[in-house]
Motif scaffolding. Structure first.
Motif, PDB file in Angstrom:
ATOM      1  N   VAL A 183       0.583  -1.272   0.165  1.00 32.73           N
ATOM      2  CA  VAL A 183      -0.114  -0.212  -0.168  1.00 32.73           C
ATOM      3  C   VAL A 183       0.822   1.178   0.222  1.00 32.73           C
ATOM      4  CG1 VAL A 183      -1.861   0.712   1.616  1.00 32.73           C
ATOM      5  CG2 VAL A 183      -1.969  -0.157   1.128  1.00 32.73           C
ATOM      6  N   ARG A 184       1.968   1.388   0.797  1.00 35.67           N
ATOM      7  CA  ARG A 184       2.815   2.486   0.830  1.00 35.67           C
ATOM      8  C   ARG A 184       3.626   2.508  -0.243  1.00 35.67           C
ATOM      9  NH1 ARG A 184       3.783   0.794   7.431  1.00 35.67           N
ATOM     10  NH2 ARG A 184       1.614   2.132   8.207  1.00 35.67           N
ATOM     11  N   SER A 185       4.175   1.171  -1.099  1.00 37.97           N
ATOM     12  CA  SER A 185       4.687   1.610  -2.602  1.00 37.97           C
ATOM     13  C   SER A 185       3.503   2.039  -3.061  1.00 37.97           C
ATOM     14  CB  SER A 185       5.433   0.624  -2.577  1.00 37.97           C
ATOM     15  OG  SER A 185       4.216  -0.381  -3.224  1.00 37.97           O
ATOM     16  N   MET A 186       3.025   2.232  -2.824  1.00 40.36           N
ATOM     17  CA  MET A 186       1.311   2.923  -4.207  1.00 40.36           C
ATOM     18  C   MET A 186       1.577   4.598  -3.723  1.00 40.36           C
ATOM     19  SD  MET A 186      -0.631  -0.127  -5.493  1.00 40.36           S
ATOM     20  CE  MET A 186      -1.339  -0.810  -4.773  1.00 40.36           C
ATOM     21  N   ARG A 187       1.292   4.606  -2.726  1.00 38.46           N
ATOM     22  CA  ARG A 187       1.137   6.116  -2.135  1.00 38.46           C
ATOM     23  C   ARG A 187       2.663   6.727  -1.606  1.00 38.46           C
ATOM     24  NH1 ARG A 187      -3.980   5.952  -3.653  1.00 38.46           N
ATOM     25  NH2 ARG A 187      -5.279   4.556  -3.039  1.00 38.46           N
ATOM     26  N   GLY A 188       3.109   6.774  -2.580  1.00 41.86           N
ATOM     27  CA  GLY A 188       4.929   7.434  -1.879  1.00 41.86           C
ATOM     28  C   GLY A 188       5.429   7.620  -0.540  1.00 41.86           C
ATOM     29  N   GLY A 189       5.307   6.178  -0.277  1.00 42.48           N
ATOM     30  CA  GLY A 189       5.581   5.556   1.665  1.00 42.48           C
ATOM     31  C   GLY A 189       4.359   6.060   2.812  1.00 42.48           C
ATOM     32  N   LYS A 190       3.738   7.481   2.215  1.00 42.61           N
ATOM     33  CA  LYS A 190       2.178   6.745   3.298  1.00 42.61           C
ATOM     34  C   LYS A 190       1.199   5.703   3.490  1.00 42.61           C
ATOM     35  CE  LYS A 190       1.804  10.853   1.314  1.00 42.61           C
ATOM     36  NZ  LYS A 190       1.236  12.299   0.686  1.00 42.61           N
ATOM     37  N   ASP A 191       0.386   6.306   4.336  1.00 44.12           N
ATOM     38  CA  ASP A 191      -0.958   5.278   4.290  1.00 44.12           C
ATOM     39  C   ASP A 191      -1.528   5.625   2.833  1.00 44.12           C
ATOM     40  OD1 ASP A 191       0.099   3.795   5.833  1.00 44.12           O
ATOM     41  OD2 ASP A 191      -1.806   3.707   7.391  1.00 44.12           O
ATOM     42  N   TYR A 192      -1.464   6.840   2.729  1.00 42.68           N
ATOM     43  CA  TYR A 192      -2.703   7.574   0.966  1.00 42.68           C
ATOM     44  C   TYR A 192      -2.023   8.968   1.306  1.00 42.68           C
ATOM     45  CZ  TYR A 192      -7.449   9.274  -0.476  1.00 42.68           C
ATOM     46  OH  TYR A 192      -7.875   9.661  -1.587  1.00 42.68           O
TER      47      TYR A 192
END
Length: 385
Positions: free
Chosen positions: A320-329
């Motif tokens: 999830v974080r790999s698709m959100r720039g290292g963040k949860d969202y």
């Protein structure tokens, strides 16, 4: 720093700091006993982000937490001033919507609408799925708004926030009344739901679809009944949703199969199977949305994931974080629905290849807005001219 300090710190800071986030999902003081929340999606009921204090259940020895009553569905009447909500978001295909209800009894753990309960001074957790608000005046208000001079019809989206066909619709029937207003006015409508209850209104929807005024999207997140039961406890089973697609399609209503959300390492392996099943049931369109974890949804989802799939917790959140720039969202327009990075590209490519193979279009069905006739019912304000 003790557990409660970590919880308090996490409640008032962004959920992109892994150590604080993990401390929150492990905070047993926030978790509600399973007997009190049986049949619900969320495992916690933390205070809303606007509340000055955080309440934690704590057994002080004078009584027992087991004596506390279970969460039951309560419905209050909400008196809105308008029925139509407008938006200017550049990455969604509609500029207006109607929400007959606030909160949703389906209890989908991933629901991005959960944080809206904070505006009512309630929790995005168990409150969101048990303390609901119905808007019985919505049909009358909608009729009045459609009758205003200068109103220009465009497709009204319903079900983009909370599900209009959640269980309480059986009693309140607000959604059906909304459809009756739209049908009389020949106004286009697009509906999203994960409830088979929509088949109740096939008579209205088929008549509207015959004029090019209606289409429906059925959300099928998984074909695994056990996963669906855990993730969406009070929504229709996957089998019933596919049956709803079949009935709607046979009635001549353009119907899309939607995989929303796609959750990496949890249901993303089912993309092709879900689309195959949707096509076999009669769907003519398809779409997907990547898992979104805004605000309070993030700790609620992570707590659920840790309780139900602890072996996948780190892997799921890492992807999830790999698709959100290292963040949860990441709420940036253009990225919030589909994500970014190699894994997000892979999901997009798989979906594209599957829809092409099956001949499933993506928002290919355009609704008509040239048949609109302004309402002149009893609830419409008369002209002074």
């Amino acid at each position: 720093m003790n557990e409660l300090s970590l919880v308090a710190q996490a409640a008032f800071q962004p959920a992109n700091t892994a150590d604080i986030a993990d401390a929150l999902v492990n905070a047993s003081g926030l978790r509600v006993d399973i007997q009190r929340r049986r049949g619900r999606g969320a495992g916690m009921n933390p205070g809303g982000r606007f509340e000055p204090t955080e309440r934690v259940a704590y057994d002080d020895g004078w009584t027992t937490l087991e004596d506390m009553p279970p969460f039951r569905t309560e419905v209050q009447v909400e008196k809105p001033r308008t029925a139509i909500t407008r938006n200017e978001s550049p990455d969604i295909p509609f500029d207006r919507s109607v929400n007959p209800y606030r909160g949703c009894e389906h209890g989908c753990i991933y629901c991005f609408a959960r944080p809206t309960h904070a505006y009512m001074g309630l929790s995005a957790g168990l409150d969101f799925e048990s303390k609901l608000f119905a808007k019985p005046d919505a049909p009358r208000l909608l009729e009045r708004e459609l009758a205003k001079p200068g109103y220009k019809p465009r497709t009204i989206a319903i079900g983009t926030n909370t599900d209009p066909y959640q269980p309480i619709e059986r009693e309140w029937r607000i959604m059906r009344q909304v459809l009756e207003v739209l049908q009389k006015a020949n106004h286009p409508v697009a509906i999203v739901t994960k409830s088979a209850l929509i088949t109740r209104d096939i008579d209205i929807l088929s008549a509207m679809a015959e004029k090019g005024l209606a289409k429906v999207g059925i959300s099928v997140t998984t074909l695994d009944r056990k996963l669906a039961r855990t993730m969406e406890p009070r929504a229709s089973t996957p089998t019933r949703r596919l049956e709803a697609i079949r009935k709607l399609s046979e009635a001549g209503i353009p119907t899309a199969v939607m995989m929303a959300p796609v959750i990496p390492a949890l249901n993303d392996h089912e993309i092709e199977r879900v689309l195959d099943s949707g096509k076999a049931a009669g769907a003519c369109e398809a779409s997907y949305v990547l898992l979104r974890l805004p605000l309070e949804v993030s700790p609620l989802f992570r707590d659920w994931l840790l309780q139900n799939y602890p072996d996948r917790y780190r892997h799921v959140m890492s992807l999830v974080r790999s698709m959100r720039g290292g963040k949860d969202y990441d709420a940036e327009f253009g990225k919030r629905m589909k994500g970014a990075g190699p894994y997000a590209w892979q999901i997009s490519r798989r979906f594209e290849m599957a829809t092409k193979r099956l001949g499933l279009g993506r928002r290919s069905m355009q609704l008509r807005d040239d048949l609109f006739v302004p309402p002149n019912g009893s609830g419409v304000q008369l002209s002074l001219l």
